[in-house]
Design a protein around this motif. Sequence first.
Motif, mmCIF file in Angstrom:
data_model
loop_
_atom_site.group_PDB
_atom_site.id
_atom_site.type_symbol
_atom_site.label_atom_id
_atom_site.label_comp_id
_atom_site.label_asym_id
_atom_site.label_seq_id
_atom_site.Cartn_x
_atom_site.Cartn_y
_atom_site.Cartn_z
ATOM 1 N N ILE A 1 0.797 -1.228 0.000
ATOM 2 C CA ILE A 1 0.000 0.000 0.000
ATOM 3 C C ILE A 1 0.837 1.291 0.000
ATOM 4 N N PRO A 2 1.936 1.395 0.749
ATOM 5 C CA PRO A 2 2.748 2.627 0.617
ATOM 6 C C PRO A 2 3.252 2.848 -0.812
ATOM 7 N N HIS A 3 3.580 1.752 -1.525
ATOM 8 C CA HIS A 3 4.009 1.873 -2.925
ATOM 9 C C HIS A 3 2.866 2.409 -3.786
ATOM 10 N N MET A 4 1.672 1.860 -3.542
ATOM 11 C CA MET A 4 0.496 2.297 -4.314
ATOM 12 C C MET A 4 0.232 3.780 -4.098
ATOM 13 N N GLN A 5 0.261 4.176 -2.818
ATOM 14 C CA GLN A 5 -0.030 5.561 -2.472
ATOM 15 C C GLN A 5 0.980 6.508 -3.131
ATOM 16 N N LYS A 6 2.251 6.095 -3.085
ATOM 17 C CA LYS A 6 3.310 6.936 -3.655
ATOM 18 C C LYS A 6 3.110 7.082 -5.173
ATOM 19 N N TYR A 7 2.814 5.961 -5.813
ATOM 20 C CA TYR A 7 2.594 5.980 -7.262
ATOM 21 C C TYR A 7 1.361 6.830 -7.595
ATOM 22 N N TYR A 8 0.316 6.673 -6.778
ATOM 23 C CA TYR A 8 -0.937 7.414 -6.987
ATOM 24 C C TYR A 8 -0.692 8.918 -6.860
ATOM 25 N N GLU A 9 0.016 9.311 -5.816
ATOM 26 C CA GLU A 9 0.304 10.737 -5.587
ATOM 27 C C GLU A 9 1.097 11.339 -6.741
ATOM 28 N N LYS A 10 2.082 10.559 -7.202
ATOM 29 C CA LYS A 10 3.002 11.105 -8.204
ATOM 30 C C LYS A 10 2.431 11.106 -9.619
ATOM 31 N N PHE A 11 1.761 10.009 -9.999
ATOM 32 C CA PHE A 11 1.471 9.830 -11.428
ATOM 33 C C PHE A 11 0.007 9.601 -11.807
ATOM 34 N N ALA A 12 -0.936 9.744 -10.872
ATOM 35 C CA ALA A 12 -2.344 9.436 -11.198
ATOM 36 C C ALA A 12 -2.843 10.246 -12.403
ATOM 37 N N LYS A 13 -2.491 11.518 -12.435
ATOM 38 C CA LYS A 13 -2.953 12.360 -13.546
ATOM 39 C C LYS A 13 -2.177 12.060 -14.816
ATOM 40 N N GLU A 14 -0.849 12.058 -14.665
ATOM 41 C CA GLU A 14 0.013 11.864 -15.832
ATOM 42 C C GLU A 14 -0.271 10.533 -16.533
ATOM 43 N N ASP A 15 -0.456 9.472 -15.758
ATOM 44 C CA ASP A 15 -0.676 8.147 -16.361
ATOM 45 C C ASP A 15 -2.162 7.830 -16.550
ATOM 46 N N ASN A 16 -3.047 8.766 -16.205
ATOM 47 C CA ASN A 16 -4.498 8.616 -16.363
ATOM 48 C C ASN A 16 -5.019 7.297 -15.760
ATOM 49 N N PHE A 17 -4.804 7.110 -14.470
ATOM 50 C CA PHE A 17 -5.303 5.885 -13.847
ATOM 51 C C PHE A 17 -5.953 6.179 -12.497
ATOM 52 N N GLU A 18 -6.711 5.202 -12.035
ATOM 53 C CA GLU A 18 -7.342 5.282 -10.722
ATOM 54 C C GLU A 18 -7.088 3.964 -9.994
ATOM 55 N N ILE A 19 -6.871 4.071 -8.703
ATOM 56 C CA ILE A 19 -6.736 2.843 -7.918
ATOM 57 C C ILE A 19 -8.071 2.600 -7.215
ATOM 58 N N VAL A 20 -8.601 1.407 -7.381
ATOM 59 C CA VAL A 20 -9.823 1.031 -6.686
ATOM 60 C C VAL A 20 -9.439 -0.107 -5.738
ATOM 61 N N ALA A 21 -9.359 0.223 -4.457
ATOM 62 C CA ALA A 21 -8.893 -0.760 -3.474
ATOM 63 C C ALA A 21 -10.095 -1.372 -2.761
ATOM 64 N N VAL A 22 -10.364 -2.632 -3.087
ATOM 65 C CA VAL A 22 -11.517 -3.300 -2.484
ATOM 66 C C VAL A 22 -11.049 -4.041 -1.230
ATOM 67 N N ASN A 23 -11.545 -3.588 -0.091
ATOM 68 C CA ASN A 23 -11.173 -4.240 1.172
ATOM 69 C C ASN A 23 -12.075 -5.455 1.403
ATOM 70 N N LEU A 24 -11.440 -6.568 1.741
ATOM 71 C CA LEU A 24 -12.226 -7.790 1.980
ATOM 72 C C LEU A 24 -12.812 -7.725 3.397
ATOM 73 N N THR A 25 -13.786 -6.851 3.547
ATOM 74 C CA THR A 25 -14.345 -6.560 4.869
ATOM 75 C C THR A 25 -15.046 -7.776 5.482
ATOM 76 N N SER A 26 -15.463 -8.698 4.640
ATOM 77 C CA SER A 26 -16.164 -9.884 5.155
ATOM 78 C C SER A 26 -15.193 -10.872 5.806
ATOM 79 N N GLN A 27 -13.892 -10.690 5.571
ATOM 80 C CA GLN A 27 -12.896 -11.647 6.066
ATOM 81 C C GLN A 27 -12.207 -11.139 7.338
#
Lengths: 218, 191
Positions: free
Chosen positions: B95-121
């Motif tokens: 997750i820290p890697h994801m967050q760092k990538y998201y902060e830096k390049f979400a706009k430039e690389d035109n992507f979104e992270i959808v993090a589905v938490n397995l709340t039932s588990q």
Amino acid sequence: MPVTEWYTIRGVTLPTSWVSVLIAFTLVGIILWWRYGKKEASVYADHAIFFILVWKFSVIVTDLSLVIKQPLIILFFNGGTVGFYIAIVATCISIFRQFKKNAFAASQLRTLTMAIIIMQSLYQIAMALQNEGLAWQRWLTVVAFFIWLLIAIKNGLNQDIWRKQLIILFSLSHIFIALLQPGGFWQKSLMATFIFSLFVLFVHFSKDNSRKQMEATS
Amino acid sequence: MKKKIFALLIIAAMIGIAVTNFVKTKVAEEQKVDTRATIVEDTLGVKSGLAIGELAPDFELETLDGKKVKLSDFRGKKVILNFWATWCPPCKAEIPHMQKYYEKFAKEDNFEIVAVNLTSQQEKVKYVKKFVKTYEMTFPVLLDTEGEQMRTYEIYTIPTTYFLDTKGIIQKKVIGPVDQDSMRESVKALN
């Protein structure tokens, strides 16, 4: 060749580049053992393991802030692209220190040059066979690097002049092939060839220098 | 090798490299098309499923703020669809890697992270909230409270990540943690 295929083995997904590196590392060890015996192969194996360890733990340097936040990162990740270059440089320094200690023995220079050419050739062949790309790009890679594999093994690289000339020609032909591959010029593998080729030339230069110094003092 | 032959080989290689580079640049320029026109919602006829090349099954889940979000809301953007839990060590590393990538390049690389938490588990929403705060996660975190998406997406190991292109089509599935470099490489390869 860029990574287009991944292998899922039980709970882990591995890129084809890792599989190719493992294949290349193993086969180079076997070839060196077959050509030059156990001692040369074990020296190579030590440096190969050193390279992997530095790459793995370089994450402490490349992602220090994340490691402080979550130390588990060390367990699951490596140093990425920057870590890869750190590992190459560290391996070159380690090899150089060992060579200097052994007065730049010709046998070690031969093994080093051969290991670099064979390693890169096997890696490229493995990548071309496993990943997607145009058929001619994949076959060009396989055929060209197979020829280099044969040249390195057959020639034996026993003379200084052969080693220097072949490593230069190997670098140039790798640039040529890389330009025709889907990944183009900016590939980590090509940069690795560059760094290692410069290192081979530097080692030969250091060897010549130390020989001249010895002759001058005697 | 004789010096003359060596010199000739060097010259031949240099000429070869120069010509190849020139031709490749020209061909790339000619092949350049306006990709904006091709990003059309053209998913009609694409089979929904989990295999590469199939349309990722759509779903609607609640975020931590109680907002309802659909996977198809993100069409037009590349999507990193990640399944995770707070008690999973590789997820904590990833997750820290994801967050760092998201902060830096979400706009430039035109992507979104959808993090589905397995709340039932064996998960509680208050732990997820605390985790999100601790790790300063800014991308959408969805709660799979019934475990329906876990079953639909056949999640047996976490983290598991699907890479979807702008049309919502699955292009890659990775089991195990992914670092920033690999994430970026995978996202860049998407259409």
